[in-house]
Design a protein around this motif. Structure first.
Motif, short mmCIF file in Angstrom:
data_model
loop_
_atom_site.label_atom_id
_atom_site.label_comp_id
_atom_site.label_asym_id
_atom_site.label_seq_id
_atom_site.Cartn_x
_atom_site.Cartn_y
_atom_site.Cartn_z
N ALA A 26 40.17 44.43 27.60
CA ALA A 26 40.49 43.56 28.75
C ALA A 26 40.05 44.21 30.06
CB ALA A 26 41.99 43.26 28.78
N GLY A 27 40.26 45.54 30.16
CA GLY A 27 39.83 46.24 31.37
C GLY A 27 38.33 46.21 31.54
N LEU A 312 43.82 42.99 44.04
CA LEU A 312 44.89 42.18 43.45
C LEU A 312 44.75 42.12 41.93
CD1 LEU A 312 45.02 39.21 46.00
CD2 LEU A 312 46.57 41.18 45.83
N LEU A 313 43.50 42.03 41.45
CA LEU A 313 43.31 41.98 40.01
C LEU A 313 43.71 43.29 39.36
CD1 LEU A 313 42.29 40.43 37.55
CD2 LEU A 313 39.99 41.30 38.03
N ARG A 318 47.37 46.40 36.23
CA ARG A 318 48.25 47.56 36.04
C ARG A 318 49.70 47.11 35.79
NH1 ARG A 318 45.91 51.30 40.99
NH2 ARG A 318 44.01 51.99 39.90
N SER A 319 50.12 46.04 36.47
CA SER A 319 51.47 45.52 36.22
C SER A 319 51.59 45.04 34.78
CB SER A 319 51.77 44.37 37.18
OG SER A 319 51.72 44.80 38.53
N LEU A 320 50.52 44.40 34.29
CA LEU A 320 50.53 43.95 32.90
C LEU A 320 50.61 45.14 31.94
CD1 LEU A 320 50.20 41.77 30.73
CD2 LEU A 320 47.72 41.98 31.00
N GLU A 324 53.60 45.90 29.40
CA GLU A 324 53.37 46.13 27.97
C GLU A 324 53.89 47.49 27.54
OE1 GLU A 324 49.21 45.56 27.50
OE2 GLU A 324 49.36 43.36 27.36
N GLU A 325 53.69 48.49 28.42
CA GLU A 325 54.18 49.83 28.08
C GLU A 325 55.71 49.84 28.01
OE1 GLU A 325 54.10 53.70 26.98
OE2 GLU A 325 52.41 52.31 27.18
#
Length: 555
Positions: A26-27, A312-313, A318-320, A324-325
């Motif tokens: 995804a990254g 923002l992306l 990173r928030s995602l 997940e972590e």
């Protein structure tokens, strides 16, 4: 007792590995997408700039073509009028050049051309042999070479047609020559001279063009006079003449110019071309600067938008990842909690039976007097381990908070630590301030403080047994700093293993043979649930754990 067996690992580890690979893909996809978006966003204004520049060039060429056409028509009309005026007198039957000027001829010529504004250099009547019969002004120069050697002179005599050419060679002025006939034979000619510099011809060097060039049919440059700085040749003449059919760029004297040309509509002279040229770099530069300014503004706007979008992306990504972590950590901890609770129940049941049996036993000899306390000590240690595992695996209820003095909670925790066998070899020094009230769950805080002090005492005992510290010690201090109660637990046991320090607050992370690594994570969780902080600091000879809790507003 051995550590709890790990959970079935292959499925969990493979799932976590697949999640990590998915995040990496995804990254990479997001990075590639941003790169493509940046290329498209920056290519769009660049293509727009190229299109605008091409449109400006086409508009300039269209303007030059219109200007060349208008100037050529104006010049054709002007030269036609000059030729018609000379022809009107040349066809007069009383004008006979070979007989010399008679009084009537001279009066007629003086009346028509004396101080005439039509020809800036003057008008002359010549015989077929090139002899001057009359001129105005009388000393009008006719060039240095014999007239009979000049191309335009011979053509007028031989073909009997009008001619517009340079007076001599490549130098001015421009001449308009018409034949004088008698009996069907050319007996002389009228020649009018005009210099563009003295009286600009209509359309020549007007209308804003940088350069106007007038070419005759064979490619000889008639105007401007004197010739431009660059050397004129047949190749350049052909390129200039080609502008009449296809306006466009042309390079003259290492200068890139835009040019257009038109044919001069003059019946007596065919193939005359008037070309107008403008410095492309100078005229387009203004447009280019404006377009580049717009381009840079557009690119800056798009660049800032891309940077903001990227920021923002990346933040969302990173928030995602963090979410997940956290989910992965919670699932892992839930699985470990369930396993630890099962193990703790079994251990606790066995310990209860052992402890009940030991309470009925009496030492039979001196060896028994030593063995029974040792057994009881190990049972207490295993009991503490079982309680820790049960606390870790049990669902966390909301803290039952009430107002309590922190000094009393610290003393309660120290009382249980003093029962440890290691407490006899590791002295605990206390400096506790009074009157520090906190709104907290006493059981949670006592357990957290107990874990901190217990770890320090056990670490000091290990340092003493290994010879690292012959005289280990533990200091517990409680003080007020601003609106916080600060509890510090320090020791001189050498500090936490540097390899373990990054994972110090993770469950089951420990370097001690007798530990399971639950005390510190549970202590930090308890402290943070009360709005406090628990931190670790490495000292030159040991460790310092600092616990901070907000005081009650009325304390």
């Amino acid at each position: 007792m051995s550590r709890p067996p790990p959970l079935p690992g292959p499925s969990l580890s493979s799932a976590l590995g697949e999640l990590a690979r998915t995040q990496q893909r995804a990254g990479r996809s997001a990075t590639v997408g941003l790169a493509l978006l940046g290329v498209v966003a920056l290519a769009s204004p660049l293509l727009g700039y190229r299109e605008d520049l091409q449109n400006a060039r086409e508009e300039e060429l269209a303007s030059l073509s219109s200007q060349a056409q208008v100037q050529a028509e104006a010049l054709g009309v002007h030269l036609g009028l000059l030729e018609a005026e000379l022809r009107r007198l040349a066809e007069h039957p009383q004008l006979i050049p070979e007989d010399g000027p008679s009084g009537m001829e001279q009066a007629m010529l003086d009346s028509a051309f004396r101080h005439s504004p039509l020809f800036s250099e003057g008008v002359a009547l010549l015989t077929a042999s090139g002899r001057r019969v009359w001129s105005d002004p009388p000393q009008m120069p006719l060039g240095a070479s014999p007239l009979t050697q000049r191309t335009w002179f011979r053509r007028v005599l031989e073909e009997g047609v009008s001619e517009i050419h340079l007076l001599e060679g490549t130098d001015g002025p421009l001449v308009v020559a018409v034949p004088v006939r008698h009996g069907g034979k050319v007996t002389g000619m009228l020649v009018g001279e005009l210099r563009a510099g003295a009286r600009p011809l209509p359309g020549v060097r007007s209308g804003g063009a940088d350069m106007s060039l007038l070419l005759e049919e064979q490619g000889q440059l008639l105007l401007p006079v004197p010739s431009p700085r660059f050397q004129w040749n047949a190749e350049r003449a052909a390129r200039v003449r080609a502008l009449a059919d296809a306006p466009g760029p042309i390079v003259l004297d290492n200068t890139r110019m835009l040019g257009a040309a038109a044919r001069v509509p003059l019946k007596s002279v065919n193939g005359m071309i008037l070309a107008v040229l403008e410095d492309e770099e100078r005229d387009i530069a203004r447009l280019r600067r404006r377009f580049l300014g717009q381009l840079f503004f557009h690119m800056a706007l798009l660049g800032s938008t891309l940077l903001l979008f990227t920021f923002l992306l990346r933040r969302s990504y990173r928030s995602l990842l963090a979410a997940e972590e956290r989910l992965r950590h919670q699932e892992t901890m839930a699985a470990l909690g369930a396993a630890s609770q099962l193990i703790a129940h079994e251990v606790k049941n066995a310990l209860n039976g052992i402890q009940a049996a030991l309470s009925l036993m009496k030492p039979a000899a001196s060896a028994g007097e030593v063995a029974l306390p040792a057994l009881r000590s190990q049972i207490q240690r295993l009991g503490h381990l079982a309680r820790s595992l049960l606390s870790f695996g049990a669902p966390r209820a909301a803290p039952a908070r009430r107002s309590c003095e922190l000094r009393l909670l610290v003393e309660e925790a120290l009382q249980s630590v003093r029962l440890l066998p290691e407490a006899e070899d590791v002295p605990v020094e206390m400096t506790l301030a009074e009157g520090l009230n906190v709104h907290a769950d006493p059981a949670l805080l006592v357990s957290a403080i107990d874990n901190l002090v217990r770890n320090a005492v056990e670490a000091g005992a290990v340092a003493r047994d290994t010879g690292l510290r012959p005289a280990p010690w533990v200091r517990v201090s409680l003080a007020r700093e601003d609106n916080e109660a600060v509890l510090r637990v320090e020791d001189n046991a050498g500090g936490v293993d540097p390899d373990l320090e990054p994972r110090l607050w993770e469950p089951f992370a420990t370097a001690r043979a007798k530990g399971v690594g639950l005390g510190l994570p549970m202590a930090r969780t308890a402290v943070e649930s009360h709005g406090g902080h628990l931190t670790y600091t490495r000292l030159p000879d040991g460790s310092r754990f600092t616990l901070r809790l907000p005081l009650e507003s009325n304390s």
